[in-house]
Design a protein around this motif. Structure first.
Motif, PDB file in Angstrom:
ATOM      1  N   MET A 119       0.845  -1.193   0.000  1.00 26.40           N
ATOM      2  CA  MET A 119       0.000   0.000   0.000  1.00 26.40           C
ATOM      3  C   MET A 119       0.877   1.240   0.000  1.00 26.40           C
ATOM      4  O   MET A 119       1.904   1.285   0.683  1.00 26.40           O
ATOM      5  N   THR A 139      -4.579   6.036   2.357  1.00 23.96           N
ATOM      6  CA  THR A 139      -4.114   5.080   1.351  1.00 23.96           C
ATOM      7  C   THR A 139      -4.522   5.581  -0.036  1.00 23.96           C
ATOM      8  O   THR A 139      -5.694   5.847  -0.290  1.00 23.96           O
ATOM      9  N   TYR A 177      -9.547  -1.081   2.003  1.00 20.06           N
ATOM     10  CA  TYR A 177      -8.376  -0.318   2.431  1.00 20.06           C
ATOM     11  C   TYR A 177      -8.481   1.176   2.138  1.00 20.06           C
ATOM     12  O   TYR A 177      -7.492   1.908   2.236  1.00 20.06           O
TER      13      TYR A 177
END
Length: 210
Positions: A119, A139, A177
């Motif tokens: 990430m 992210t 995420y």
């Protein structure tokens, strides 16, 4: 004469009695009373600390199972392979846990595994003298490398099937995420099918039924 015989008899009896007394005394001297031994043994046992025993077993540590889970929204193809239906589910808090959940719902074939997952975020790195610190930000991008089974599933699907399989992974990972884009590769190589070459970052597939 009779007097002499009487003296001789008395002498023999005295000698016999003396011999028996001596034998009894020897036996008593050779075998100490049991009562005298008991306190000595007990004291010796009390003088030995319990921790000095060589047979002492080490303390065993209990096994503690740590379950790390997360709640994700899975994007699953509908029966007509036109739209995604959303299912919220608790899965193992790792990329493979999400992939396994998609497999369990039939969105992905068996055998798809995560080779690598990275990430990237917009965190800020600051330097103060020799100290370097990093503040994690949102992210922005995910790099996901899957096993060859994923590429094979895409290549064997039709155009709509390919879109639904790929979109299911893309939408689920981006949502889980909180990322903007994702790049998917297979065994470290660019993902390529008979319909497309996926060498650019992918964004959310907006295929949710109204």
């Amino acid at each position: 004469m009779k007097w002499n015989r009487t003296l001789l008899t008395l002498a023999l009896l005295a000698a016999l009695l003396a011999g028996c007394a001596a034998e009894d005394a020897g036996t008593s001297a050779d075998t100490p009373p049991a009562a005298d031994n008991a306190p000595a043994d007990s004291a010796a046992a009390d003088d030995t600390p319990a921790g000095d025993t060589a047979e002492s077993a080490p303390e065993s540590q209990p096994d503690i199972a740590v379950v790390d889970e997360m709640e994700v929204t899975l994007y699953l193809p509908d029966d007509q392979a036109e739209f995604f239906t959303e299912v919220t589910e608790t899965v193992s808090a790792e990329p493979q846990g999400i992939v396994d959940a998609l497999i369990a719902h039939g969105a992905l074939p068996e055998g798809v595994t995560v080779n690598d997952f990275q990430m990237e975020d917009n965190g800020v790195e600051t330097t103060d003298g020799e100290t370097v610190s990093y503040t994690v930000g949102d992210t922005l991008h995910i790099d996901l490398d899957l096993s060859a089974a994923f590429g094979e599933a895409l290549s064997s699907a039709g155009t709509s099937g390919e879109t639904m399989i790929l979109g299911s992974v893309v939408n689920t990972m981006l949502t889980a995420y909180n990322a903007d884009t994702i790049t998917i590769t297979c065994d470290g190589a660019v993902l390529e099918t008979g319909h497309n070459v996926y060498d650019e970052p992918l964004t959310f597939y907006d295929l949710t039924a109204a």
